[in-house]
Design a protein around this motif. Structure first.
Motif, PDB file in Angstrom:
ATOM      1  N   THR A   1       0.722  -1.286   0.095  1.00 31.61           N
ATOM      2  CA  THR A   1       0.055  -0.042  -0.031  1.00 31.61           C
ATOM      3  C   THR A   1       0.948   1.163   0.017  1.00 31.61           C
ATOM      4  O   THR A   1       0.736   2.270  -0.843  1.00 31.61           O
ATOM      5  CB  THR A   1      -0.914  -0.026   1.094  1.00 31.61           C
ATOM      6  N   TRP A   2       1.893   1.116   0.876  1.00 27.73           N
ATOM      7  CA  TRP A   2       2.734   2.364   0.975  1.00 27.73           C
ATOM      8  C   TRP A   2       3.504   2.806  -0.286  1.00 27.73           C
ATOM      9  O   TRP A   2       3.512   3.655  -0.933  1.00 27.73           O
ATOM     10  CB  TRP A   2       3.576   2.155   2.100  1.00 27.73           C
ATOM     11  N   LEU A   3       4.281   1.629  -0.882  1.00 26.25           N
ATOM     12  CA  LEU A   3       4.990   1.642  -1.983  1.00 26.25           C
ATOM     13  C   LEU A   3       4.276   2.041  -3.188  1.00 26.25           C
ATOM     14  O   LEU A   3       4.675   2.682  -4.085  1.00 26.25           O
ATOM     15  CB  LEU A   3       5.827   0.082  -2.208  1.00 26.25           C
ATOM     16  N   THR A   4       3.015   1.503  -3.413  1.00 28.62           N
ATOM     17  CA  THR A   4       2.042   1.787  -4.642  1.00 28.62           C
ATOM     18  C   THR A   4       1.823   3.386  -4.457  1.00 28.62           C
ATOM     19  O   THR A   4       1.756   3.974  -5.473  1.00 28.62           O
ATOM     20  CB  THR A   4       0.965   0.961  -4.573  1.00 28.62           C
ATOM     21  N   ALA A   5       1.419   3.724  -3.390  1.00 28.87           N
ATOM     22  CA  ALA A   5       1.325   5.258  -3.387  1.00 28.87           C
ATOM     23  C   ALA A   5       2.420   6.066  -3.540  1.00 28.87           C
ATOM     24  O   ALA A   5       2.076   7.010  -4.336  1.00 28.87           O
ATOM     25  CB  ALA A   5       0.607   5.600  -1.871  1.00 28.87           C
ATOM     26  N   TRP A   6       3.553   5.714  -3.033  1.00 24.87           N
ATOM     27  CA  TRP A   6       4.655   6.615  -3.421  1.00 24.87           C
ATOM     28  C   TRP A   6       5.105   6.456  -5.061  1.00 24.87           C
ATOM     29  O   TRP A   6       5.475   7.195  -5.563  1.00 24.87           O
ATOM     30  CB  TRP A   6       5.901   6.025  -2.445  1.00 24.87           C
TER      31      TRP A   6
ATOM     32  N   PRO B   1       4.656  -3.974 -10.298  1.00 24.60           N
ATOM     33  CA  PRO B   1       4.517  -4.825  -9.399  1.00 24.60           C
ATOM     34  C   PRO B   1       4.849  -6.339  -9.554  1.00 24.60           C
ATOM     35  O   PRO B   1       5.113  -7.235  -8.806  1.00 24.60           O
ATOM     36  CB  PRO B   1       3.258  -4.735  -8.977  1.00 24.60           C
ATOM     37  N   ALA B   2       4.804  -6.680 -10.805  1.00 28.51           N
ATOM     38  CA  ALA B   2       4.890  -8.106 -11.403  1.00 28.51           C
ATOM     39  C   ALA B   2       6.443  -8.274 -11.601  1.00 28.51           C
ATOM     40  O   ALA B   2       6.984  -9.404 -11.857  1.00 28.51           O
ATOM     41  CB  ALA B   2       4.094  -8.277 -12.745  1.00 28.51           C
ATOM     42  N   HIS B   3       7.365  -7.530 -11.066  1.00 25.23           N
ATOM     43  CA  HIS B   3       8.704  -7.378 -11.696  1.00 25.23           C
ATOM     44  C   HIS B   3       9.471  -7.186 -10.388  1.00 25.23           C
ATOM     45  O   HIS B   3       9.830  -6.093  -9.891  1.00 25.23           O
ATOM     46  CB  HIS B   3       9.247  -6.588 -12.602  1.00 25.23           C
ATOM     47  N   PRO B   4      10.012  -8.493  -9.722  1.00 24.84           N
ATOM     48  CA  PRO B   4      10.463  -8.387  -8.462  1.00 24.84           C
ATOM     49  C   PRO B   4      11.678  -7.374  -8.487  1.00 24.84           C
ATOM     50  O   PRO B   4      11.832  -6.625  -7.244  1.00 24.84           O
ATOM     51  CB  PRO B   4      11.073  -9.743  -7.959  1.00 24.84           C
TER      52      PRO B   4
ATOM     53  N   LEU C   1      12.240   0.213  -6.541  1.00 24.11           N
ATOM     54  CA  LEU C   1      11.471   1.055  -5.872  1.00 24.11           C
ATOM     55  C   LEU C   1      11.328   1.238  -4.423  1.00 24.11           C
ATOM     56  O   LEU C   1      11.142   2.284  -3.878  1.00 24.11           O
ATOM     57  CB  LEU C   1      10.091   0.880  -6.740  1.00 24.11           C
ATOM     58  N   THR C   2      11.319   0.252  -3.737  1.00 28.61           N
ATOM     59  CA  THR C   2      11.498   0.162  -2.250  1.00 28.61           C
ATOM     60  C   THR C   2      12.515   1.063  -1.797  1.00 28.61           C
ATOM     61  O   THR C   2      12.456   1.717  -1.108  1.00 28.61           O
ATOM     62  CB  THR C   2      11.434  -1.409  -1.874  1.00 28.61           C
TER      63      THR C   2
ATOM     64  N   ALA D   1      -4.384  -4.611 -12.863  1.00 25.55           N
ATOM     65  CA  ALA D   1      -3.393  -5.564 -13.077  1.00 25.55           C
ATOM     66  C   ALA D   1      -2.400  -5.297 -12.069  1.00 25.55           C
ATOM     67  O   ALA D   1      -1.888  -6.463 -11.538  1.00 25.55           O
ATOM     68  CB  ALA D   1      -2.645  -5.328 -14.334  1.00 25.55           C
ATOM     69  N   ALA D   2      -2.109  -4.148 -11.474  1.00 21.56           N
ATOM     70  CA  ALA D   2      -1.213  -4.025 -10.299  1.00 21.56           C
ATOM     71  C   ALA D   2      -1.588  -4.856  -8.975  1.00 21.56           C
ATOM     72  O   ALA D   2      -1.069  -5.306  -8.322  1.00 21.56           O
ATOM     73  CB  ALA D   2      -0.863  -2.568 -10.059  1.00 21.56           C
TER      74      ALA D   2
END
Length: 198
Positions: free
Chosen positions: A78-83, A102-105, A111-112, A174-175
């Motif tokens: 949640t935090w990473l998607t918003a950022w 989000p599908a690519h580790p 991004l983290t 998709a995300a």
């Protein structure tokens, strides 16, 4: 109990300079103990301020994806998607960072790291060059994203990114599916405790 850890016994025959040195050493030791207490109080206060300054009220104390429980992963997603949404809007990097990130580790990890670094660079404790170093890290990261992108370049043919490109709709679904798949594949804390007790 005294804060002094320096105890210096002087003989009665000690000269005035020796007595002055001993007294000065004891005073320095008292000041050192006081500075140590202040440093501990500062660290404690800084941690509390960081929690209050968190934009969503949640700071990722744990952001090592490999070790996260299901609940911690859900919070971090949640935090990473918003950022990341903010990053794409603010810096116009949709052409460099595909909406399937989000599908690519590797992109999730990058991004983290960028997000955690950004929050630190703009925290009250950061040094003045922190934001500049963060922008340099973002510049290097954008080049890595292009190397990891296997959807634009195929069979040796390079397709230059379109600066006007945006994430195609409906990208959030998709995300969200990729996030749900990751969260659901993780153990819960209860599962981990049950396995440990067996």
């Amino acid at each position: 109990m005294s804060d002094r850890t320096f105890l210096f016994e002087l003989s009665e025959q000690a000269s005035p300079p020796q007595r002055a040195v001993a007294e000065l050493a004891e005073l320095i030791d008292t000041v050192r103990a006081a500075v140590d207490r202040l440093a501990e109080a500062h660290v404690s206060l800084s941690e509390r301020v960081d929690v209050l300054d968190a934009p969503t009220g949640w700071t990722p104390a744990r952001y090592c994806w490999r070790d996260l429980s299901r609940d911690d992963a859900r919070d971090l997603w949640t935090w990473l998607t918003a950022w990341t949404t903010w990053l794409v809007d603010r810096y116009g990097v949709a052409q460099d960072l595909g909406n399937c990130w989000p599908a690519h580790p590797a992109l999730v990890e990058e991004l983290t790291a960028l997000s955690v670094s950004w929050h630190h660079a703009y925290s009250p404790r950061a040094d003045p060059e922190g934001p500049l170093r963060w922008h340099e890290a973002l510049h290097r990261a954008r080049h890595r994203w292009q190397q990891w992108d296997t959807t634009r370049c195929r069979h040796g043919q390079h397709t230059p990114p379109n600066p006007d490109s945006v994430w195609a709709q409906p990208w959030p679904e998709a995300a969200e599916r990729a996030v749900d798949d990751d969260v659901n594949a993780r153990h819960t804390e209860v599962d981990s405790r049950q396995e440990a007790s067996q």
